[in-house]
Write an enzyme that holds these catalytic residues in place. Sequence first.
Site, PDB file in Angstrom:
ATOM      1  N   CYS A 131       0.868  -1.183   0.000  1.00 25.40           N
ATOM      2  CA  CYS A 131       0.000   0.000   0.000  1.00 25.40           C
ATOM      3  C   CYS A 131       0.898   1.223   0.000  1.00 25.40           C
ATOM      4  CB  CYS A 131      -0.937  -0.016   1.210  1.00 25.40           C
ATOM      5  SG  CYS A 131      -0.070   0.061   2.799  1.00 25.40           S
ATOM      6  N   ALA A 132       0.387   2.362   0.400  1.00 26.01           N
ATOM      7  CA  ALA A 132       1.188   3.589   0.360  1.00 26.01           C
ATOM      8  C   ALA A 132       2.249   3.613   1.457  1.00 26.01           C
ATOM      9  CB  ALA A 132       0.284   4.812   0.487  1.00 26.01           C
TER      10      ALA A 132
END
Length: 377
Positions: free
Chosen positions: A76-77
Amino acid sequence: MAEESVKTISVKDLVRKVLNHEELFILDVRNTDDFDDWKIEGKNIHIINAPYFDLLEGVDSIRDKLPSDQEIYVICAKGGSSEFVAEQIAEAGFSNVYSIEGGMKAWSEHLEPIKVGDLKNGGEIYQFVRIGKGCLSYLVVSDGKGAMIDTNRMLNPYEEFISEKNITLTHIFDTHLHADHISGGRKLAEKHGADYYLPPKDAEEVQFEYNHIHDGDEYTVGKATLKAIYTPGHTIGSTSFVVDDQYLLTGDILFIDSIGRPDLAGKAGDWVKDLRTTLYERYKELTDDLIVLPAHFMTAKEMNDDGSVAEKLGVLYQQNHGLNIDSEEEFRKTVTENLPPQPNSYQEIRETNMGKISPEEEQQREMEIGPNRCAVR
């Protein structure tokens, strides 16, 4: 059972798998727009995108896309959402599920040192591959002395490396004023008492003292010699270096599969001619056997089997489209009409590298998020 089934993997370990060309399955749970803009790439990587918010109630919607016979890596980020989704996948009955620590932010910042080769007068040259950003920086080592070229802002990997090899930094160069990433050169020079160098034509607005790089200047590092060649086009001050008549460090002027863009200071129309002169005249005067070492790469296809990014100048004159446009008008048209979007926060990055602004660390990370866009498409 789910928590026991979910493991974590560091970006460092993941990079080694990528560079070893292992078969990898990656699930990216960022928003689709972010995924489309910038993702993990590699020779044997299969990657799919399913946004986190679509997986809050479980992974049934992507179950048939997940492999049952190999590891699943979730990113994810920043590393938080991937842990949740990895647990969801494990609860659905899949084993060997990994959350990638630190997410794409960590991926963007990792530096992997790779030895490019030996110097003929003794010593080595190393390439630091920032695989998630496409940035390449260099360390020339000879007789225990070292010179860094195009340093990234993450200094720890460099410092750990030079400490491990007992290297004394004497020179630190930036080939130009960077617009896609924040330079760590001046800060590294201050920490190690080294001299920091920058082309003066790129430095008219800088707010700090620096040493000037001029065409033809030669710098001695141990038994190695770095010769500066003025090669404008990406910026008005862009400078290349020939190391021991073996390696050509081209900055953002010439890449393996493309050429540098001339517009990041708003001067595309003015600098296209400079770019052509550099590529079609100045570099043509050099020997074809020089190994080109650029400051960036665009895609994993430009990487060699060992993860390095390098090719002989003569080969590039045969294979790089940007070096094979006969007409000046066609060259101008190609360069000005095939520019990718500007790098994220490029103006703020330029001002940071000028010393005009001093963003906090987290803000610097945010400014650099995304792919590099220093090349003509």
